[in-house]
Each structure stands twice: as structure tokens, then as C-alpha cells.
Design an enzyme around this catalytic site. Structure first.
Site, PDB file in Angstrom:
ATOM      1  N   ARG A 158      68.300 -20.336   4.319  1.00 60.91           N
ATOM      2  CA  ARG A 158      68.951 -19.253   5.088  1.00 60.91           C
ATOM      3  C   ARG A 158      70.178 -18.692   4.340  1.00 60.91           C
ATOM      4  NH1 ARG A 158      64.955 -20.329   7.560  1.00 60.91           N
ATOM      5  NH2 ARG A 158      64.625 -20.237   9.802  1.00 60.91           N
ATOM      6  N   SER A 197      67.130 -19.015  16.408  1.00 56.63           N
ATOM      7  CA  SER A 197      67.942 -20.217  16.187  1.00 56.63           C
ATOM      8  C   SER A 197      69.408 -19.810  16.072  1.00 56.63           C
ATOM      9  CB  SER A 197      67.548 -20.901  14.883  1.00 56.63           C
ATOM     10  OG  SER A 197      66.209 -21.262  14.877  1.00 56.63           O
ATOM     11  N   GLU A 200      73.904 -19.956  12.398  1.00 54.38           N
ATOM     12  CA  GLU A 200      73.035 -19.208  11.496  1.00 54.38           C
ATOM     13  C   GLU A 200      73.223 -17.720  11.796  1.00 54.38           C
ATOM     14  OE1 GLU A 200      68.842 -17.635  10.655  1.00 54.38           O
ATOM     15  OE2 GLU A 200      68.969 -18.912  12.426  1.00 54.38           O
TER      16      GLU A 200
END
Ligand code: EPU
Length: 338
Positions: A164, A238, A334
Site C-alpha cells: 500500500r 480497510s 491506510e
């Protein structure tokens, strides 16, 4: 070019949060983007590039310029016996790109079906799901320097992809606007079906020889069963990244929690699912005011309607603190907190 003042952003973020942008401009071409970046009235303002709004938490009104990226287009650059090189405008919807490649029978991004957002965000955070990350099919991208307005091409090595992560979230943060991404897709696909339930669903479908379409269908089925649809329940997927911890710390935890799920990570670290940690800390399905942790996937924070960005942020801080207290592990968002 239309410059909007005090423009509402509710329809532009999948949490469905109320916020406004002091200035808001939608760009459809690279030329329009350059025009906006050079515009006298808009010079010197803090800027924010908005894609699908599926990975942001707006905690306040934005006192600056929001540039909504609607740069579209797809171009087949070249092909050989095995591969095609497809250049795609960063404002295309990600899932529509996936569906297009599947209809052509090209493999490589079928495991990334139904990820919300636009194409430009994909390399930004090296999107990933079900054992596949964007970098596997990434060839290169073009981005506009937000200061000089020059277009620069980035080869894969220059993007420094990680979990990520990319250079656009770290050293070059805020400096470039990605305008197109080139993918190298497979005409003779091989499949990655080892993750989670994909194999089981394909077996249920009696798909003994997987196809790109079948793998995509299986992924869509899993996602729809676990992840809330933002059109129904505001969310940003998420909320936290899965933490990577030292092996010694993991082994100590495993003594107390023998069932702790884990995956190998680079540099000898161990990746532990944040969703599991949050569930063990008692948050799964818990509602706080109009916010909460989703009942099917604790890692997804939701807006039940009418929540503010501040309230969701506070929930995230509380969850973070209780995971820290219970496990001694720091989980980090995130989602981009704006
Ligand atoms: N788990 C729990 N409780 C929960 C949620 C998960 O115990 O409430 C456990 C599961 O049982 C499983 C493990 O955690 O053992 C992993 O769960 P899952 O497969 O659902 O994936 P994840 O690690 O929670 C990541 C990505 C998702 C991606 C899935 C599938 C991150 C931050 N998230 O989630 O990506 O779809 O894997 O590959 O890496 C996103 O980035 O927005 C996103 C949805």
C-alpha cells in the site's frame, strides 16, 4: 473551466461525509489540469487531487483547491504474442477497467475486481487484494509536476512500490498528479487463486480450469459477502494497514493467542491482520453514535448516516489506542485523513 466556490463534497467521498471545498474544479484533460495549475486566482492555495473519494476521510472543510480528476481514455499501445500494453486515463473508474480487460480475455487484474476508486489511485497506493498487487501488471505512468506543470514518465523502479505504498505517498507526496497509467496484461493468463476462499468458490462453480471471468466472479462474490457497499453504508474499505511486526514479538503473542493469523512479510517481519486485532479488542460490529466497526469485517469503519469526519476519526483513534494497549502493536491508517 468552471471554478466552483464552497463546493459540497458529500457526493465525492464514499464515507458520505459533509464537507466543502473553498475552490473546486473538475479537469477532463491534461491541458485542463495544466490550465488550473497555472491559474492566477488559484495559485498558492493548498491543493488536493480527488479521484473516486474511496480512500479519504474528510475531517473538516478543505480551505483550498480540490481538483477532481476526470481524465479518461484507453489506448492499446502495443502487443506481442503474450502481452498487451494498455494506457489508461487516471480518471477512469477502476472496476470498469477491470471489466473491460476481462471482456478482452486479458489477465492480470482480475483479483482486483470491485476495488472502489479510480485508476490514478491504483499506483499511488499499490492497491492489492487476494494475493495480487497492482505492481505485478504495472508498466509505467505519466504524471504532471504540480509546480512546473511538466509531464514526467515514471518507470516501475522509480515508483518504489511497497505494501500500500509508493513514492507518491512518501518522498514525492503532493508533488505530482498521475494522469495515465500503462498496464502490461497477459494474453495467456496464469491465475492466482491460492488466497482465502477463491479456490473454494471456483470449485463450487465447477470451474476446474479457471478463466479471468471466473476468478473475477469469485472475487466479486467474496467482496460482496464481506465488504459493505458504500452506496448503502458509507465506508472507505480497510481503514488501517495490516501491521508488520518483528518475529520475536509475533512469537511472544502466539504464546497467548495460538490462533493468531499471520503472513510472511519482507525483511523477516510478520504481517498480522489488523481486522483480527480489532476484533479481539472487542470492536467488531460495535456501534458508537453514527459510526462503527463493520460486523462482517472489523477493519472497515462505517458511517451509519449523519456521522462527521471528526467522529469517525475519533473512533479510529480509540480503536488504535485499544489495539496498542492490548497487543503493544501500533496500527496506522491506510485511508488518507484530510
Ligand atoms: N479477520 C478477523 N476479523 C475480522 C476481519 C478479518 O479475524 O473482522 C481475519 C480473517 O479471518 C483472516 C484475516 O483476518 O484470517 C485477513 O482477513 P481478510 O482476508 O478479510 O483481509 P484483510 O487482511 O483484512 C486485506 C486488504 C483488503 C483486501 C483483503 C483481501 C489491507 C489493509 N486490506 O484485508 O483490501 O480486500 O486483504 O485481499 O491490506 C482495502 O485496502 O481497502 C481492502 C479492502
Amino acid at each position: 473551466m468552471n471554478i466552483h466556490h464552497n463546493h459540497p463534497l458529500k457526493a465525492y467521498n464514499t464515507f458520505g461525509l459533509e464537507a466543502t471545498a473553498r475552490y473546486f474544479v473538475e479537469v477532463n484533460t491534461v491541458d485542463e489540469l495544466e490550465e488550473v495549475l497555472k491559474h492566477e486566482e488559484l495559485k498558492g492555495l493548498p491543493r488536493f487531487i480527488l479521484g473516486g473519494g474511496s480512500n479519504i476521510l474528510l475531517t473538516d472543510d478543505f480551505d483550498g483547491l480540490v481538483i477532481k480528476n476526470s481524465i479518461k481514455g484507453m489506448e492499446l499501445l502495443r502487443e506481442d504474442d503474450k502481452h498487451v500494453w494498455l494506457k489508461v486515463g487516471s480518471g477512469e473508474v477502476w472496476h470498469e477497467l477491470v471489466m473491460y480487460t476481462i471482456n478482452q480475455g486479458w489477465g492480470g487484474i482480475e483479483n482486483l475486481s470491485l476495488i472502489p476508486g479510480q485508476v490514478g489511485a491504483a499506483p499511488m497506493q499499490n492497491i492489492g487484494a487476494y494475493g495480487v498487487e497492482l505492481e505485478a501488471t504495472f508498466d509505467s505512468l505519466d504524471a504532471v509536476n504540480m509546480t512546473t506543470t511538466e509531464v514526467r514518465s515514471f518507470a516501475k523502479e522509480e515508483c518504489h512500490f511497497g505494501y500500500r505504498e509508493s513514492v507518491f505517498k512518501t518522498t514525492l507526496k503532493g508533488q505530482y498528479c498521475i494522469v495515465s497509467v500503462t498496464f502490461r496484461l497477459n494474453k495467456q493468463p496464469t491465475f492466482n487463486i491460492s488466497y482465502g476462499d477463491i479456490k473454494r468458490i471456483l470449485d463450487d462453480m465447477q470451474m476446474w480450469e479457471p478463466t479471468v471471468k471466473a476468478v473475477s466472479d469469485a472475487v466479486i462474490k467474496i467482496r460482496q459477502s464481506k465488504l459493505p457497499d458504500p452506496k448503502v453504508l458509507g465506508n472507505s474499505g480497510s481503514f488501517f494497514k495490516n501491521p508488520e511486526i518483528p518475529k520475536t514479538q509475533f512469537e511472544a503473542l502466539q504464546q497467548y493467542y495460538p490462533l493468531i493469523p499471520n503472513y510472511p512479510a519482507p525483511n523477516g517481519l510478520v504481517k498480522v491482520p489488523a481486522g483480527w486485532l480489532i476484533e479481539q479488542a472487542g470492536w467488531k460490529g460495535k456501534r458508537v453514535g453514527n459510526t462503527g466497526s463493520h460486523a462482517q469485517q472489523a477493519l472497515v469503519l462505517v458511517n451509519y448516516g449523519g456521522a462527521t469526519g471528526q467522529e469517525i476519526y475519533q473512533l479510529a483513534l480509540d480503536i488504535q489506542a485499544s489495539v496498542q494497549e492490548k497487543f503493544g502493536i501500533t496500527i496506522v491508517p491506510e485511508v488518507n485523513v484530510v
